[in-house]
Design an enzyme around this catalytic site. Structure first.
Site, mmCIF file in Angstrom:
data_model
loop_
_atom_site.group_PDB
_atom_site.id
_atom_site.type_symbol
_atom_site.label_atom_id
_atom_site.label_comp_id
_atom_site.label_asym_id
_atom_site.label_seq_id
_atom_site.Cartn_x
_atom_site.Cartn_y
_atom_site.Cartn_z
ATOM 1 N N HIS A 178 0.810 -1.217 0.000
ATOM 2 C CA HIS A 178 0.000 0.000 0.000
ATOM 3 C C HIS A 178 0.844 1.267 0.000
ATOM 4 O O HIS A 178 0.500 2.252 -0.659
ATOM 5 C CB HIS A 178 -0.939 -0.012 1.207
ATOM 6 C CG HIS A 178 -2.091 -0.945 1.043
ATOM 7 N ND1 HIS A 178 -2.869 -1.383 2.095
ATOM 8 C CD2 HIS A 178 -2.612 -1.537 -0.072
ATOM 9 C CE1 HIS A 178 -3.809 -2.187 1.654
ATOM 10 N NE2 HIS A 178 -3.673 -2.305 0.351
ATOM 11 N N GLU A 190 16.036 -10.008 7.638
ATOM 12 C CA GLU A 190 14.583 -10.031 7.436
ATOM 13 C C GLU A 190 13.913 -11.247 8.066
ATOM 14 O O GLU A 190 14.555 -12.091 8.681
ATOM 15 C CB GLU A 190 14.272 -9.978 5.927
ATOM 16 C CG GLU A 190 14.080 -8.566 5.385
ATOM 17 C CD GLU A 190 12.714 -7.981 5.751
ATOM 18 O OE1 GLU A 190 11.921 -8.653 6.438
ATOM 19 O OE2 GLU A 190 12.439 -6.840 5.336
#
Length: 489
Positions: A189, A279
Site C-alpha cells: 500500500h 529479514e
C-alpha cells in the site's frame, strides 16, 4: 484486562503479567539493545525495557519485542492479544477469527483532539532541531546497511486526492539525522500511495509514528483491503475510536498518544541505497536496492519517549506474530468470501511466514457436493493467491481440522503423515512472488515470479478414515475416565 490505550499502558499490562524486564544498566543503541531483544525473543523471555541508553538524553528509552511471543507458556500470544483488544489468554485461532470478524464490522473513525491535549505534542522539534540523532535509533544486526529507524512503527500517507489514508509498516533505514530511506515495494500500500504522488512529480507528505495504541503497529503490519482506512479498522477492532491530532507540516492526522512522530516528504525519485537488513526469513541478505528518500523536517514526541524495537530474523519474532497471523486472517476471509468452507487458517510461526495451513471442516464434502479434493484445493489456491498478499505465500497446505496447526508438534506429525511425497500437488505457475521469499532462486526473486503450490492433504471422509491412536481416540470413555480419575488424585 482492559485494552491498553497507548504503549505505556501496554508496558503496564505486560508488567502485571510478569512479562516485562526493566533493564536499568546502561546499554548501547549500536547492536547491544537489539542483541538483548533478539536473545529475549529467541528464548521467550520478558520484553526488555531499556531505561538507560547511552548517547541520548536522560529518559529516552527503547522497548524490545512488543509483540513477540510471551514468556508465559500458558498464554504465548498475550502480547498479541493485548494489542488487538482480546484477553491475554486468547489462542491463535481466536485472534485470527477476531481479525476476520473485524473486517465485516462498520469502521469506527478516529476523533480529532486539540494539540494542547495530545501527549505527542509535548515536544515539537522543527527545521534543524528535527534530528534523528537525538533518539536511540537502533543498529539492529551486524551487516545491516545502517541504523533502522523503523522496525515497528507505522507510516501514514494519503493519496493526492485525499480519498485514502493508509497506515502501514515498512522497514526504514536511517541515512543521517535528516534523511532516511526504506522499502517502497509494489503491490504494498505504501508503494501504491507513493506512486500516485510520483506520477504527479511531487514528493509525498508522510508521518512516521512510533508507539501509541498497540493496535496501531499491529494493524499496520497485517493485510487489509485496498482503500480501507486502517484507523477506522483499528477503532472497530478495539471497540472505540482512536484519538488523533493534526500533524505539524501537513493535513495528515496522527495518533495523539504516539511516543514519537517524524514528519517530512518522500522523494519522487529512487535515490537512496537501502539495506541490507536481516529479514523475517531468518537471513541477512547481501543485496541493496534503490528506494525513495524520506526527508526529516519535523519531530514531535512525548516527554521521556519510548522507541519500539523489533530485532527481526529467524522465527518466531514480532514479524511472524503480526504479519503471519494477519495473513492467515486475510486468507481465511478470502476463502470464505469465495463460498468455500474453511474451519481455520494459520501461518505456522516457525515457518517464517512462508507456509499457510488451511483446515477443512469434517463436512466439507456435504457443503461442496460433487467437488473433488483436487478441485477444492485449486479453488482455495485461487482465493488465497488472488489476494494482494498472496504473493507472500509460496506454499499452502489444505488439511482436515482434526489437529492444531498452531501446535508445531501436532503440525509436524500431520504434515509428515498426510502430505504425499510427490503427488496431490496443485501448481500455480508463473505467479507473482515477494522477492524477500528465500525459498526461491535468485533469478525467480529478481523476476518476482515463480511457481506457488497447494498441497492437497485431505483425509478420506470421516467414516472412512483411520482412527488416531491417541488417548482421546483409541480408548473407550470408561477406560479414559478411570485413568483421568487416577491422575486427579
Amino acid at each position: 484486562m482492559q485494552h491498553p490505550s497507548d504503549l505505556r499502558e501496554h508496558i503496564e499490562a505486560l508488567e502485571k503479567l510478569g512479562d516485562l524486564d526493566h533493564v536499568h544498566e546502561q546499554v548501547d543503541w549500536n547492536l547491544e539493545t537489539a542483541a538483548q531483544t533478539r536473545y529475549s525473543t529467541e528464548r521467550r523471555l520478558p520484553a526488555p525495557l531499556f531505561e538507560n541508553v547511552a548517547g541520548v538524553a536522560e529518559g529516552f528509552r527503547l522497548l524490545g519485542a512488543p509483540a513477540a511471543l510471551s514468556s508465559d507458556p500458558s498464554r504465548p500470544y498475550a502480547r498479541v492479544a493485548l494489542s488487538v483488544g482480546l484477553r491475554p489468554e486468547s489462542t491463535g485461532r481466536e485472534i485470527v477469527e477476531h481479525l476476520v470478524a473485524t473486517r465485516h464490522r462498520p469502521g469506527v473513525p478516529p476523533v480529532a483532539i486539540a494539540a494542547e491535549a495530545a501527549p505527542v505534542k509535548q515536544n515539537v522539534l522543527l527545521a534543524e532541531d528535527a534530528d534523528l540523532n537525538r533518539f536511540p535509533v537502533p543498529f539492529v544486526h551486524e551487516g545491516d546497511g545502517n541504523r533502522y529507524a523503523n522496525t515497528y512503527g507505522v507510516i501514514i500517507a494519503q493519496t493526492p486526492d485525499g480519498s485514502w489514508t493508509n497506515w502501514s509498516i515498512a522497514r526504514i533505514m536511517m541515512i543521517d539525522g535528516k534523511h532516511m530511506t526504506g522499502l517502497v515495494m509494489h503491490p504494498q500500500h505504501i508503494a501504491q500511495v507513493w506512486q500516485q504522488w510520483a506520477d504527479l512529480g511531487k514528493p509525498m507528505p508522510y508521518a512516521l509514528v512510533q508507539g501509541g495504541d498497540p493496535a496501531i503497529p499491529y494493524v499496520g503490519g497485517i493485510p487489509i483491503g485496498d482503500g480501507v482506512a486502517e484507523a477506522a479498522y483499528i477503532g472497530a477492532l478495539i471497540g472505540r475510536p482512536l484519538e488523533v491530532v493534526k500533524a505539524e507540516l501537513s493535513d495528515l492526522m496522527v495518533p495523539a498518544g504516539a511516543e514519537i512522530v517524524i514528519e517530512g516528504h518522500l522523494s519522487v525519485q529512487r535515490d537512496g541505497v537501502e539495506g541490507p537488513f536481516g529479514e523475517f526469513a531468518g537471513y541477512i541478505p547481501r543485496e541493496t536496492t534503490l528506494q525513495p528518500i524520506y526527508s526529516v523536517e519535523a519531530i514531535t514526541h512525548r516527554d521521556a519517549p519510548i522507541w519500539p524495537l523489533v530485532a527481526e530474523g529467524k522465527p518466531a519474532d514480532d514479524f511472524h506474530t503480526v504479519t503471519g497471523i494477519g495473513e492467515a486472517a486475510g486468507a481465511l476471509d478470502a476463502i470464505r468470501a469465495a463460498g468455500l468452507p474453511a474451519a481455520s487458517a494459520w501461518a505456522p510461526l516457525s515457518c517464517a511466514s512462508h507456509w499457510l495451513v488451511v483446515t477443512a471442516p469434517g463436512n466439507w464434502r456435504e457443503l461442496l457436493p460433487g467437488v473433488s479434493e483436487e478441485q477444492y484445493a485449486r479453488r482455495v489456491g485461487e482465493a488465497v493467491f488472488g489476494t494482494k498478499f498472496g504473493s507472500c505465500l509460496p506454499q499452502v497446505f489444505l488439511m482436515d481440522d482434526d489437529f492444531d496447526p498452531a501446535d508445531d508438534a501436532d503440525l509436524l506429525w500431520a504434515l509428515a503423515t498426510r502430505v504425499h511425497p510427490d503427488g496431490r500437488l496443485v501448481r500455480f505457475e508463473d505467479s507473482p512472488i515477494l522477492p524477500l521469499l528465500t525459498c526461491y532462486t535468485p533469478q525467480e526473486r529478481h523476476a518476482a515470479r515463480a511457481t506457488k503450490v497447494i498441497h492437497e492433504a485431505l483425509l478420506p471422509a470421516p467414516g472412512e478414515r483411520e482412527r488416531q491412536s491417541t488417548f482421546a481416540d483409541a480408548y473407550p470413555v470408561e477406560v479414559r475416565a478411570k485413568v483421568l480419575a487416577r491422575y486427579a488424585r
